[in-house]
Design an enzyme around this catalytic site. Structure first.
Site, PDB file in Angstrom:
ATOM      1  N   ARG A 282       0.852  -1.180   0.000  1.00 29.48           N
ATOM      2  CA  ARG A 282       0.000   0.000   0.000  1.00 29.48           C
ATOM      3  C   ARG A 282       0.890   1.232   0.000  1.00 29.48           C
ATOM      4  O   ARG A 282       1.450   1.606   1.021  1.00 29.48           O
ATOM      5  CB  ARG A 282      -0.915  -0.042   1.224  1.00 29.48           C
ATOM      6  N   HIS A 286      -3.192   4.355   4.936  1.00 34.65           N
ATOM      7  CA  HIS A 286      -4.363   3.478   5.088  1.00 34.65           C
ATOM      8  C   HIS A 286      -5.615   4.159   4.553  1.00 34.65           C
ATOM      9  O   HIS A 286      -6.377   3.585   3.769  1.00 34.65           O
ATOM     10  CB  HIS A 286      -4.535   3.110   6.559  1.00 34.65           C
ATOM     11  N   TYR A 295       4.679   4.904  11.263  1.00 35.48           N
ATOM     12  CA  TYR A 295       4.969   3.480  11.464  1.00 35.48           C
ATOM     13  C   TYR A 295       5.746   2.825  10.321  1.00 35.48           C
ATOM     14  O   TYR A 295       6.004   1.629  10.362  1.00 35.48           O
ATOM     15  CB  TYR A 295       3.673   2.695  11.722  1.00 35.48           C
TER      16      TYR A 295
END
Length: 386
Positions: A282, A286, A295
């Site tokens: 990805r 998100h 992260y």
């Protein structure tokens, strides 16, 4: 010494005692299937950049390319709409478009697609109006399209709940004698939900014509896969349920299409379900509400950009002399036309009727719903008079 070893390896019975009951497992404990054929390959299947690419159908390659270009533009336009306040949220599939496109193209018209909330692009590639695909994310309707008309189940926001639904539909279709396959899409995070395991178990026992397609894009929001599972791969989970697991490079559009097409054909001829794991990434956050820099490192993202599904396919098309400037321009222009139409229609304020809250809840409204509807109608009438 021999007698000592014998005594240590057996249970000594007191003199005159009744021998202890030590049952031998009955034949039912034996494995019901040979696990070896169910195991996925050690490495994800790749076609592009290998000798197998020479056998790929040129027409398929060009169609995949056009859809990938349109899909990338769809992602960027939908993301822009969130920044303009026209969408409440958008979970982008930039970087994993090959999975989305291949899932749509692997199905026949009579088959069913069961998408997650991230799989709007798969729905659009299957023929759904791009605006209708975004209606849920806009907050207008729970779905925004007729699932029966398009054979696309509602975009599913709760994780993995679409998987048991796919199994139920596929099993019912087979009982009715309908030649239908269901393809259910889920992310790596969804494989940690109970619905995932229940769906796989039922599908395998019933030999339901279902393909479970896991897009392993590395993170469940901010949780990396290593903190979700210790399995060798998500595809290995298939063996525990008695179905084959397949592992594929999710950025190789041709390989994903090949694996999914084979799995759909196997399900259609009565071979039962297959679990396919596509290893992808990805690129975007998100959703537009997420800060992915908290992260994951920028270097990790850039490494995956070099493995972009469009670049991989463009390289193959160029080497085979199938991609010229006219082809590039045609694909880009079609994508821009789609984006412009999407912008124009999404920029128009929708006409909303609060009474729609009570539509499509039950075939026949309950007494409680009728009471609530009457109360809302009275409030709206009072506001209108004021």
């Amino acid at each position: 010494m021999d007698s000592l070893q014998q005594r240590s390896s057996t249970v000594q019975e007191p003199p005159g005692a009744v021998p202890a009951y030590r049952p031998t497992p009955p034949p039912a404990w034996q494995p019901r299937t040979d696990p070896a054929p169910l195991l996925p390959d050690a490495e994800p299947l790749r076609v592009l950049g290998t000798d197998a690419a020479a056998d790929a159908d040129p027409a398929l390659l060009l169609r995949l390319y056009a859809e990938l270009i349109r899909g990338r533009r769809y992602n960027t336009q939908a993301t822009a709409l969130t920044k303009q306040g026209r969408l409440a949220v958008y979970p982008s599939t930039t970087g994993q478009e090959a999975c989305e496109i291949a899932a749509a193209l692997a199905l026949e018209e009579r088959d069913w697609l069961f998408p997650s909330y991230r799989d709007t692009l798969a729905a659009v590639a299957r023929g759904l109006d791009p605006v209708q695909a975004l209606t849920l994310l806009r907050g207008d309707w729970h779905t925004g399209y007729d699932p029966h008309e398009h054979r696309i189940a509602p975009l599913c926001t709760p994780l993995a709940t679409q998987l048991p639904h796919a199994v139920g539909l596929a099993h019912a279709a087979r009982l009715k004698g309908d030649d239908v396959v269901a393809l259910a899409m889920v992310g790596d995070g969804g494989t940690s939900e109970g619905d995932f395991h229940e769906a796989l178990n039922f599908a395998a026992v019933w030999k339901a014509p279902v393909v479970f397609f896991v897009q392993n894009n590395g993170f469940a929001i901010s949780v990396p896969l290593a903190k979700q599972t210790a399995a060798p791969s998500l595809a290995h989970k298939a063996v525990g349920y008695g179905m084959p697991g397949r592992l594929v490079d999710g950025n190789d559009a041709v390989a994903v299409h090949q694996v999914l097409t084979e799995a759909v054909a196997r399900a259609r001829r009565g071979g039962g379900p297959t679990l396919v794991e596509a290893v992808t990434y990805r690129i975007d956050a998100h959703t537009n509400a997420d800060d992915a820099t908290r992260y994951r490192a920028a270097g990790e993202v850039e490494t995956w950009r070099a493995h972009d599904p469009i670049l991989l396919l463009e390289r193959e098309l160029t080497e085979r002399g199938l991609l010229d400037e006219d082809t590039r321009s045609a694909a880009a222009e079609a994508a821009e036309t789609m984006a412009a139409d999407l912008r124009e229609r999404m920029n128009a304020d929708p006409v909303l009727d609060p009474m729609d809250l009570f539509s499509h809840v039950y075939a026949e409204q309950t007494a409680q719903l009728r009471e609530q509807a009457a109360q809302l109608r009275a409030e709206l009438d009072a506001e209108g008079e004021a």
